[in-house]
Design an enzyme around this catalytic site. Sequence first.
Site, short mmCIF file in Angstrom:
data_model
loop_
_atom_site.label_atom_id
_atom_site.label_comp_id
_atom_site.label_asym_id
_atom_site.label_seq_id
_atom_site.Cartn_x
_atom_site.Cartn_y
_atom_site.Cartn_z
N LYS A 165 0.75 -1.27 0.18
CA LYS A 165 -0.03 0.11 -0.08
C LYS A 165 1.03 1.28 -0.06
O LYS A 165 0.25 2.43 -0.64
CB LYS A 165 -1.13 -0.09 1.28
CG LYS A 165 -2.00 -0.92 1.01
CD LYS A 165 -3.12 -1.23 1.98
CE LYS A 165 -4.30 -2.29 1.49
NZ LYS A 165 -3.76 -3.42 1.72
C1 LIG Z 1 -4.44 -4.63 1.25
C2 LIG Z 1 -3.78 -5.80 1.38
C3 LIG Z 1 -4.29 -6.90 0.39
C4 LIG Z 1 -5.52 -6.88 -0.35
O1 LIG Z 1 -5.30 -5.87 -1.28
P1 LIG Z 1 -6.63 -5.37 -2.07
O2 LIG Z 1 -6.05 -4.08 -3.08
O3 LIG Z 1 -7.56 -5.14 -0.91
O4 LIG Z 1 -6.97 -6.75 -2.81
C5 LIG Z 1 -3.32 -8.13 0.78
N1 LIG Z 1 -2.41 -8.06 1.25
C6 LIG Z 1 -1.82 -7.04 2.29
C7 LIG Z 1 -0.69 -7.29 3.24
C8 LIG Z 1 -2.60 -6.06 2.22
O5 LIG Z 1 -2.08 -5.09 2.94
#
Ligand SMILES: *Cc1c(COP(=O)(O)O)cnc(C)c1O
Length: 461
Positions: free
Chosen positions: A112
């Site tokens: 993210k």
């Molecule tokens: C947010 C997240 C996901 C999922 O990603 P999406 O875009 O919501 O499908 C998977 N793994 C981790 C570590 C995350 O922080």
Amino acid sequence: MHYISTRGAAPVLSFSEAMMTGLARDGGLYVPQTIPALSAGDIAAMAGQSYEEIAFRVMRPFMGDTFADDEFRGLIAAAYQGFGHAARAPLVQLGPNHFLLELFHGPTLAFKDFAMQLIGQMMQAALAKTGQRITIVGATSGDTGSAAMEAFRGLSNVDLFILYPHGRVSDVQRRQMTTPNEANVHALAIDGSFDDAQARVKDMFNDFAFRDGVRLAGVNSINWARVLAQVVYYFSSAVSLGAPHRPVSFTVPTGNFGDIFAGYIARKMGLPIEKLVIATNHNDILHRALTSGDYVTDGVRPSISPSMDIQVSSNFERALFDAYGRDGVAVAQLMAELKAGGFHISQGALQTLRGTFASGRCSEDETTATIRTTFAQTGEVLCPHSAVGVKVANEHLGTTPMITLATAHPAKFPDAVEAAMGVRPALPPRMADLFDRPERMTRVANDLGALQALIRERMNG
Ligand SMILES: *Cc1c(COP(=O)(O)O)cnc(C)c1O
């Protein structure tokens, strides 16, 4: 470049407006009116370029005149300078035709950071031009909140409020939210679940007087600018394995469908992606939907890959919009049915989705076993989310190179990793003092009025 809502009844916006708005006023999600294409020559020319340069070439066509080219290059450079790896998103090999894309070298150790660091820079730059301030409110089950705190702390035109469920995030996640000490960022521990936190944020967006009064903006995973920033690493990794001359496939540990939808956009732009494989934990609504055509909610069961514990995948609405021929009325109808528990995907739409997406599911025991066996066979330590991806990818290996996205650093989920392989993964040295820094947070009730009063009082403070 214009942005339209998946439900067809909200104003058409520019890139910067879509970035600031988040959820459309008709409840839909913003998507570009047309997807810019890159030619095979454009893609081939990315070979050997820096991550930052590829980011510029991939994102620029979506942004209209929001930023001058030099300005945008400067924002990209600032966004990624805090990463702990010169490649930003390095690729390592797990097996003969299987590669792992490490997306966990950013400041909060999860993918993210790629989007959040960049939209922090872009929002600040866009607001500084007009002298406006905004108030960002977000709900988090852990990773989004920590990435947002890190990205927005100290920015002068933004106040950030993050709601997280008290007692239900990992120690590392909580400390990443509660230790930044800048006055413009606020960690709020709500007495309730993640769903409660998310519901209160939705309430604030639906209260138009409050929304306009505090200039409310969102940075959750439905924000188009976040999706766009994530398109970049599909290009950088595919090109390093020989695209556009050689196609690749991706497996993506999936929760809200934001990350994998970025891969879908890369494919529409012309990147030769054969299959995008959705990997879910036991919260498997997407795997069930793709298999049976029934998109039906089933309650959330906690897992050791908590960032994928979702009831409904918000960004899936964007894929449905395309699969239904961009018919906003049809999408609005489906979303109304979803409120009552679920809907059936039409045969035509299901066929379209299956042309791009495959899927698989990984149980808790399989997650633990995959962490153990992957370490034994390759030396790579996986976080539980990445392990879900690797397990499902292993079931989809073929002649096309498979790239699995490693979405978080194992040290962010040390308990699950230690339980699986007997070794506790260490935080990278640059954040080894996380547990020594003082924490700062406010406990709040699960009450809309009280939250709104707190935000009004604290903003601009
Ligand atoms: C947010 C997240 C996901 C999922 O990603 P999406 O875009 O919501 O499908 C998977 N793994 C981790 C570590 C995350 O922080």
